[in-house]
Design an enzyme around this catalytic site. Structure first.
Site, short mmCIF file in Angstrom:
data_model
loop_
_atom_site.label_atom_id
_atom_site.label_comp_id
_atom_site.label_asym_id
_atom_site.label_seq_id
_atom_site.Cartn_x
_atom_site.Cartn_y
_atom_site.Cartn_z
N GLY A 120 -24.43 55.41 18.28
CA GLY A 120 -23.26 55.41 17.42
C GLY A 120 -22.00 54.79 17.95
N GLY A 166 -27.68 51.33 19.44
CA GLY A 166 -28.23 50.16 18.75
C GLY A 166 -27.18 49.06 18.71
NE ARG A 167 -22.23 49.65 14.70
CZ ARG A 167 -22.38 49.51 13.38
NH1 ARG A 167 -22.14 48.35 12.82
NH2 ARG A 167 -22.76 50.54 12.63
NE ARG A 170 -22.63 46.26 9.78
CZ ARG A 170 -21.34 46.29 9.98
NH1 ARG A 170 -20.64 45.18 10.05
NH2 ARG A 170 -20.72 47.43 10.13
CB CYS A 226 -26.27 35.82 -9.60
SG CYS A 226 -26.99 34.19 -9.41
CD GLU A 227 -25.37 41.86 -7.22
OE1 GLU A 227 -24.43 42.68 -7.24
OE2 GLU A 227 -26.57 42.16 -7.31
N1 LLP Z 1 -30.11 57.10 16.53
C1 LLP Z 1 -30.28 57.48 15.25
C2 LLP Z 1 -31.05 58.70 14.95
C3 LLP Z 1 -29.71 56.71 14.22
O1 LLP Z 1 -29.87 57.09 12.96
C4 LLP Z 1 -28.97 55.53 14.55
C5 LLP Z 1 -28.37 54.70 13.49
C6 LLP Z 1 -28.85 55.18 15.90
C7 LLP Z 1 -29.43 55.99 16.87
C8 LLP Z 1 -28.12 53.96 16.35
O2 LLP Z 1 -26.79 53.94 16.01
P1 LLP Z 1 -25.82 52.76 16.53
O3 LLP Z 1 -25.71 52.90 18.03
O4 LLP Z 1 -26.45 51.46 16.15
O5 LLP Z 1 -24.56 52.98 15.82
N2 LLP Z 1 -26.38 49.80 8.76
C9 LLP Z 1 -25.18 50.42 9.29
C10 LLP Z 1 -25.48 51.31 10.49
C11 LLP Z 1 -26.51 52.39 10.20
C12 LLP Z 1 -26.82 53.25 11.41
C13 LLP Z 1 -27.96 54.18 11.13
N3 LLP Z 1 -28.38 54.98 12.25
C14 LLP Z 1 -24.18 49.31 9.61
O6 LLP Z 1 -24.48 48.15 9.43
O7 LLP Z 1 -23.04 49.59 10.01
#
Ligand code: LLP
Length: 419
Positions: A239, A277-278, A314, A345-346
């Protein structure tokens, strides 16, 4: 964007001019920097110092096999949310026993597949899932290692679509019911309790919500000890946010150092797991897109590009802001203010609003910080073909996903039989 730098007028990924990739591979095209991914992962690793830890990369952020392969080579663990992600990790060289499996809706087949593969831990999100997992493990004559994913009821102060740690969301087991869930797990013969887990949201730009969640997990571990339940690891989830625009999140090293400090001062020496992740892949990728047309309607300038919300969702879904820059800086045209819009087309197919750019038709733009939740959220909406993906390594680049073809787009469909 340390590994995406401008040299003279040209934007580079490591030592490759992005215009070379645009010419040879075409657009739209995602481009990743291996060195940036490695550097982001190592920052986490160093943040832990000597505290025992596992960095479980959240595969959902970018699940390209080459990306997973780079991380597997570094010794990364993985956080998965589906059987598809499990197969990807194994194919990319990740170890099954270095996988944690999150997700609210794990199916019978997914649990069975993950048990057979021998994953490290199931992050269980409901009492019903515990019972199902126990039954499947019994049939396979196996013991399923679990952590209960608790919902710590912490406000991550992020976009409501990606805040997961508030008690009114679907995620995890309510904090108040966590002890009851562990008691249940304790009496199930084919379940072995090994951890506690939480994940409070995404694109979080302060340390405070993580620290609050961690305090709650530490309190839970203590209470569980009183119940004779001995926890072997703490998983605080992912997160951590990145800087897309004006955000100033803590660095991963700062965040991890403060989490480790809280764990250690509470007298706990348990291994700490994170699921970023991000913050591993976000700034390691850009999306290249070509301007097809410049036009103005009712006094408003539009740069109509060949990538749309089907390629990068996004901005449309969250109103997210990502920087948009030309690959080649021009001094031969005056800058003007444009809305950067895609072909879909949006009206919501808007990648960037009111951006000042000195550009001509057919110029290629880079949408920055597109390495996370970019390609993975793409679709075939409007029957558009999904883009290519490229990985840069030093002065070389490799196509790590070919651009989709019309034949591939149509392959799984059929007409009704003639009558
Ligand atoms: N662990 C779990 C259980 C999760 O659900 C997620 C992300 C992560 C780890 C990784 O989170 P990160 O470090 O990437 O923030 N599509 C959205 C983000 C959705 C995140 C969902 N869960 C966006 O583009 O901002």
């Amino acid at each position: 964007m340390a590994f995406f730098q401008r040299r003279n007028a040209e934007l580079y990924a490591e030592h490759v001019a992005l215009s070379t990739i645009a010419e040879q591979v075409g657009t739209p095209c995602y481009v990743y920097s291996r060195a940036q991914i490695e550097s982001n992962w190592r920052d986490y690793d160093q943040g832990f110092g000597t505290h025992p830890h596992s960095i479980c990369y959240a595969v959902k952020a970018n699940s390209n096999l080459a990306v997973l392969g780079v991380l597997a080579e570094l010794g990364s663990w993985f956080d998965i949310v589906s059987a598809g992600e499990l197969e990807r990790v194994l194919l990319a060289g990740g170890r099954a026993d270095h996988i944690v499996f999150s997700g609210v809706a794990k199916t019978h087949d997914e649990l069975q597949r993950a048990l057979r593969a021998g994953i490290h831990c199931f992050d269980v999100e409901s009492v019903e899932e515990l019972s199902r997992l126990n039954r499947i493990a019994q049939n396979l004559e196996q013991i399923a290692p679990v952590a209960v994913r608790v919902n710590p009821d912490v406000d991550a102060k992020t976009h409501p679509y990606i805040a997961t740690g508030l008690k009114q969301t679907k995620f995890g087991v309510s904090f108040d019911e966590a002890i009851a869930a562990y008691r249940k797990a304790k009496v199930l013969n084919n379940i072995q309790i090994i951890g506690v887990a939480a994940h409070i949201g995404s694109q979080i730009t302060e340390a405070a919500p993580f620290l609050s969640a961690l305090e709650r997990l530490l309190a839970l571990v203590k209470d569980l000890k009183g119940e004779g339940i001995h926890i072997k690891h703490l998983d605080i989830g992912g997160g951590l946010g990145i800087r897309y625009h004006t955000e100033s999140p803590p660095s991963s090293q700062q965040l991890i150092a403060s989490l480790v400090h809280v764990v250690q001062t509470s007298g706990c020496s348990l291994p700490l797991y994170v699921e970023p992740g991000r913050s591993i892949v976000g700034n390691a990728g850009v999306l290249l897109t070509k301007i097809e047309y410049l036009k103005s309607n009712a006094g408003k300038n539009y740069a109509v590009v060949d990538a749309g919300l089907n390629d990068l969702l996004r901005p449309a879904l969250y109103g997210a802001w990502q920087n948009i820059v030309p690959l080649r800086q021009r001094s031969d045209v005056e800058p003007a203010t444009y809305d950067i819009v895609g072909p879909v087309c949006e009206t919501g197919d808007l990648l960037g609003s009111q951006r000042k750019l000195a550009v001509c038709s057919q110029d290629v733009l880079a949408i920055a910080d597109a390495g996370a939740y970019g390609y993975v959220m793409s679709s075939n909406y409007n029957s558009r073909l999904r883009s290519a993906e490229v990985m840069v390594i030093g002065d070389q680049f490799h196509i790590v996903r070919k651009r989709e073809t019309i034949n591939e787009l149509l392959a799984a469909e059929s007409l009704l039989p003639a009558n």
